[in-house]
Design a protein around this motif. Structure first.
Motif, PDB file in Angstrom:
ATOM      1  N   ARG A  69      44.448  46.042  22.083  1.00 23.49           N
ATOM      2  CA  ARG A  69      44.869  45.436  23.350  1.00 23.49           C
ATOM      3  C   ARG A  69      44.365  46.218  24.556  1.00 23.49           C
ATOM      4  O   ARG A  69      44.348  45.705  25.665  1.00 23.49           O
ATOM      5  CB  ARG A  69      46.394  45.352  23.383  1.00 23.49           C
ATOM      6  N   GLY A  70      44.014  47.475  24.374  1.00 25.80           N
ATOM      7  CA  GLY A  70      43.591  48.357  25.460  1.00 25.80           C
ATOM      8  C   GLY A  70      44.257  49.713  25.277  1.00 25.80           C
ATOM      9  O   GLY A  70      44.740  50.039  24.200  1.00 25.80           O
ATOM     10  N   TRP A  71      44.300  50.507  26.342  1.00 32.27           N
ATOM     11  CA  TRP A  71      45.010  51.781  26.305  1.00 32.27           C
ATOM     12  C   TRP A  71      46.484  51.495  26.561  1.00 32.27           C
ATOM     13  O   TRP A  71      46.842  50.928  27.584  1.00 32.27           O
ATOM     14  CB  TRP A  71      44.470  52.724  27.374  1.00 32.27           C
ATOM     15  N   GLU A  72      47.347  51.880  25.625  1.00 31.73           N
ATOM     16  CA  GLU A  72      48.788  51.614  25.769  1.00 31.73           C
ATOM     17  C   GLU A  72      49.529  52.925  25.985  1.00 31.73           C
ATOM     18  O   GLU A  72      49.277  53.912  25.314  1.00 31.73           O
ATOM     19  CB  GLU A  72      49.321  50.909  24.520  1.00 31.73           C
ATOM     20  N   ARG A  73      50.451  52.881  26.935  1.00 31.09           N
ATOM     21  CA  ARG A  73      51.209  54.077  27.278  1.00 31.09           C
ATOM     22  C   ARG A  73      52.514  54.143  26.498  1.00 31.09           C
ATOM     23  O   ARG A  73      53.182  53.136  26.273  1.00 31.09           O
ATOM     24  CB  ARG A  73      51.492  54.076  28.778  1.00 31.09           C
ATOM     25  N   CYS A  74      52.887  55.339  26.093  1.00 26.85           N
ATOM     26  CA  CYS A  74      54.106  55.592  25.314  1.00 26.85           C
ATOM     27  C   CYS A  74      55.327  54.978  26.004  1.00 26.85           C
ATOM     28  O   CYS A  74      55.449  55.007  27.224  1.00 26.85           O
ATOM     29  CB  CYS A  74      54.283  57.099  25.148  1.00 26.85           C
ATOM     30  N   HIS A  75      56.229  54.403  25.213  1.00 24.02           N
ATOM     31  CA  HIS A  75      57.450  53.754  25.724  1.00 24.02           C
ATOM     32  C   HIS A  75      58.589  54.737  25.998  1.00 24.02           C
ATOM     33  O   HIS A  75      59.640  54.327  26.464  1.00 24.02           O
ATOM     34  CB  HIS A  75      57.987  52.762  24.690  1.00 24.02           C
ATOM     35  N   LEU A  76      58.413  56.000  25.674  1.00 23.34           N
ATOM     36  CA  LEU A  76      59.508  56.967  25.757  1.00 23.34           C
ATOM     37  C   LEU A  76      59.503  57.742  27.066  1.00 23.34           C
ATOM     38  O   LEU A  76      58.490  57.820  27.751  1.00 23.34           O
ATOM     39  CB  LEU A  76      59.406  57.960  24.600  1.00 23.34           C
ATOM     40  N   ASP A  77      60.648  58.347  27.379  1.00 25.11           N
ATOM     41  CA  ASP A  77      60.717  59.317  28.471  1.00 25.11           C
ATOM     42  C   ASP A  77      59.925  60.545  28.036  1.00 25.11           C
ATOM     43  O   ASP A  77      59.581  60.693  26.860  1.00 25.11           O
ATOM     44  CB  ASP A  77      62.177  59.733  28.717  1.00 25.11           C
ATOM     45  N   GLN A  78      59.675  61.462  28.965  1.00 29.69           N
ATOM     46  CA  GLN A  78      58.996  62.699  28.594  1.00 29.69           C
ATOM     47  C   GLN A  78      59.779  63.362  27.473  1.00 29.69           C
ATOM     48  O   GLN A  78      61.004  63.366  27.477  1.00 29.69           O
ATOM     49  CB  GLN A  78      58.916  63.650  29.785  1.00 29.69           C
ATOM     50  N   HIS A  79      59.048  63.921  26.507  1.00 31.30           N
ATOM     51  CA  HIS A  79      59.699  64.525  25.346  1.00 31.30           C
ATOM     52  C   HIS A  79      58.845  65.671  24.828  1.00 31.30           C
ATOM     53  O   HIS A  79      57.691  65.828  25.225  1.00 31.30           O
ATOM     54  CB  HIS A  79      59.939  63.469  24.259  1.00 31.30           C
ATOM     55  N   ASN A  80      59.406  66.452  23.909  1.00 31.35           N
ATOM     56  CA  ASN A  80      58.643  67.578  23.386  1.00 31.35           C
ATOM     57  C   ASN A  80      57.588  67.087  22.394  1.00 31.35           C
ATOM     58  O   ASN A  80      57.703  65.981  21.867  1.00 31.35           O
ATOM     59  CB  ASN A  80      59.572  68.647  22.789  1.00 31.35           C
ATOM     60  N   PRO A  81      56.541  67.869  22.149  1.00 31.56           N
ATOM     61  CA  PRO A  81      55.413  67.431  21.316  1.00 31.56           C
ATOM     62  C   PRO A  81      55.776  67.121  19.858  1.00 31.56           C
ATOM     63  O   PRO A  81      55.037  66.422  19.187  1.00 31.56           O
ATOM     64  CB  PRO A  81      54.447  68.619  21.364  1.00 31.56           C
ATOM     65  N   GLY A  82      56.914  67.586  19.379  1.00 33.36           N
ATOM     66  CA  GLY A  82      57.307  67.328  18.000  1.00 33.36           C
ATOM     67  C   GLY A  82      57.877  65.934  17.770  1.00 33.36           C
ATOM     68  O   GLY A  82      58.058  65.514  16.629  1.00 33.36           O
ATOM     69  N   ILE A  83      58.177  65.202  18.831  1.00 34.21           N
ATOM     70  CA  ILE A  83      58.718  63.841  18.722  1.00 34.21           C
ATOM     71  C   ILE A  83      57.552  62.859  18.761  1.00 34.21           C
ATOM     72  O   ILE A  83      56.628  63.003  19.550  1.00 34.21           O
ATOM     73  CB  ILE A  83      59.713  63.561  19.862  1.00 34.21           C
ATOM     74  N   ARG A  84      57.607  61.849  17.907  1.00 30.15           N
ATOM     75  CA  ARG A  84      56.530  60.864  17.827  1.00 30.15           C
ATOM     76  C   ARG A  84      56.490  59.995  19.088  1.00 30.15           C
ATOM     77  O   ARG A  84      57.521  59.550  19.576  1.00 30.15           O
ATOM     78  CB  ARG A  84      56.722  59.985  16.596  1.00 30.15           C
ATOM     79  N   HIS A  85      55.278  59.753  19.585  1.00 23.11           N
ATOM     80  CA  HIS A  85      55.076  58.813  20.687  1.00 23.11           C
ATOM     81  C   HIS A  85      55.161  57.400  20.111  1.00 23.11           C
ATOM     82  O   HIS A  85      54.991  57.212  18.900  1.00 23.11           O
ATOM     83  CB  HIS A  85      53.688  59.019  21.310  1.00 23.11           C
ATOM     84  N   HIS A  86      55.416  56.398  20.963  1.00 17.31           N
ATOM     85  CA  HIS A  86      55.581  55.040  20.448  1.00 17.31           C
ATOM     86  C   HIS A  86      55.055  53.990  21.407  1.00 17.31           C
ATOM     87  O   HIS A  86      55.271  54.069  22.609  1.00 17.31           O
ATOM     88  CB  HIS A  86      57.060  54.757  20.179  1.00 17.31           C
ATOM     89  N   VAL A  87      54.331  53.000  20.868  1.00 16.46           N
ATOM     90  CA  VAL A  87      53.963  51.775  21.576  1.00 16.46           C
ATOM     91  C   VAL A  87      54.136  50.619  20.607  1.00 16.46           C
ATOM     92  O   VAL A  87      53.818  50.739  19.437  1.00 16.46           O
ATOM     93  CB  VAL A  87      52.507  51.778  22.114  1.00 16.46           C
ATOM     94  N   ARG A  88      54.695  49.539  21.078  1.00 17.50           N
ATOM     95  CA  ARG A  88      54.906  48.298  20.325  1.00 17.50           C
ATOM     96  C   ARG A  88      55.183  48.494  18.834  1.00 17.50           C
ATOM     97  O   ARG A  88      56.308  48.555  18.422  1.00 17.50           O
ATOM     98  CB  ARG A  88      53.722  47.356  20.505  1.00 17.50           C
ATOM     99  N   ASP A  89      54.133  48.554  18.019  1.00 17.03           N
ATOM    100  CA  ASP A  89      54.318  48.566  16.567  1.00 17.03           C
ATOM    101  C   ASP A  89      53.741  49.807  15.908  1.00 17.03           C
ATOM    102  O   ASP A  89      53.465  49.813  14.722  1.00 17.03           O
ATOM    103  CB  ASP A  89      53.656  47.324  15.961  1.00 17.03           C
TER     104      ASP A  89
ATOM    105  N   ARG B 238      56.056  50.414  13.112  1.00 19.52           N
ATOM    106  CA  ARG B 238      57.229  51.086  13.687  1.00 19.52           C
ATOM    107  C   ARG B 238      57.703  50.305  14.905  1.00 19.52           C
ATOM    108  O   ARG B 238      57.073  50.331  15.946  1.00 19.52           O
ATOM    109  CB  ARG B 238      56.884  52.518  14.095  1.00 19.52           C
ATOM    110  N   LEU B 239      58.807  49.598  14.761  1.00 12.70           N
ATOM    111  CA  LEU B 239      59.322  48.781  15.865  1.00 12.70           C
ATOM    112  C   LEU B 239      60.024  49.650  16.902  1.00 12.70           C
ATOM    113  O   LEU B 239      60.442  50.763  16.614  1.00 12.70           O
ATOM    114  CB  LEU B 239      60.282  47.726  15.322  1.00 12.70           C
ATOM    115  N   CYS B 240      60.154  49.125  18.108  1.00 13.91           N
ATOM    116  CA  CYS B 240      60.852  49.836  19.170  1.00 13.91           C
ATOM    117  C   CYS B 240      62.304  50.074  18.789  1.00 13.91           C
ATOM    118  O   CYS B 240      62.927  49.250  18.123  1.00 13.91           O
ATOM    119  CB  CYS B 240      60.809  49.029  20.469  1.00 13.91           C
ATOM    120  N   GLY B 241      62.829  51.193  19.239  1.00 16.19           N
ATOM    121  CA  GLY B 241      64.224  51.534  18.995  1.00 16.19           C
ATOM    122  C   GLY B 241      64.913  51.824  20.315  1.00 16.19           C
ATOM    123  O   GLY B 241      64.349  51.597  21.395  1.00 16.19           O
ATOM    124  N   PRO B 242      66.125  52.355  20.274  1.00 16.47           N
ATOM    125  CA  PRO B 242      66.881  52.611  21.499  1.00 16.47           C
ATOM    126  C   PRO B 242      66.225  53.643  22.410  1.00 16.47           C
ATOM    127  O   PRO B 242      66.480  53.661  23.606  1.00 16.47           O
ATOM    128  CB  PRO B 242      68.237  53.103  21.003  1.00 16.47           C
TER     129      PRO B 242
END
Length: 91
Positions: A31-51, A67-71
Motif C-alpha cells: 500500500r505504501g509506507w505505513e506508520r506504526c499505530h502505537l504511541d512511542q515505545h521502547n525498541p523491545g515492543i513490536r511495531h504494528h500496522v494493519r495486519d 496480527r490484527l490491531c489491539g487496544p
C-alpha cells in the motif's frame, strides 16, 4: 525515515508533555509506507500496522503477518504512497 506527527503539526509545537507521541517507525507494504499505530515505545515492543507487526531492534525486522490491531493501537492508518507506481516489481 522520520515523519512529522499529525497531532503535533496541527498544534504547531504546542503539544502537551502528558500526551503521547506517535511512534515514528514506518514499514514498506504493498500500500505504501505505513506508520506504526502505537504511541512511542521502547525498541523491545513490536511495531504494528494493519495486519503485520515487526521489531526494529535487530538487524532484520522479524516480520509477523496476520496480527490484527489491539487496544494498544491508538493511531489511525497513515499510508504514504510511493512516489511513482505501486512499489511492486513488474514482470
Amino acid at each position: 525515515m522520520q515523519i512529522p506527527d499529525d497531532r503535533l503539526s496541527a498544534q504547531l509545537g504546542q503539544e502537551s508533555r502528558t500526551s503521547p507521541l506517535r511512534c515514528a517507525e514506518i514499514f514498506r507494504t504493498e500500500r505504501g509506507w505505513e506508520r506504526c499505530h502505537l504511541d512511542q515505545h521502547n525498541p523491545g515492543i513490536r511495531h504494528h500496522v494493519r495486519d503485520r507487526s515487526w521489531l526494529s531492534s535487530g538487524n532484520t525486522p522479524r516480520l509477523r503477518l496476520g496480527r490484527l490491531c489491539g487496544p494498544a493501537c491508538t493511531w489511525p492508518d497513515l499510508v504514504i504512497p510511493y512516489r511513482k507506481g505501486t512499489g511492486q516489481v513488474k514482470t
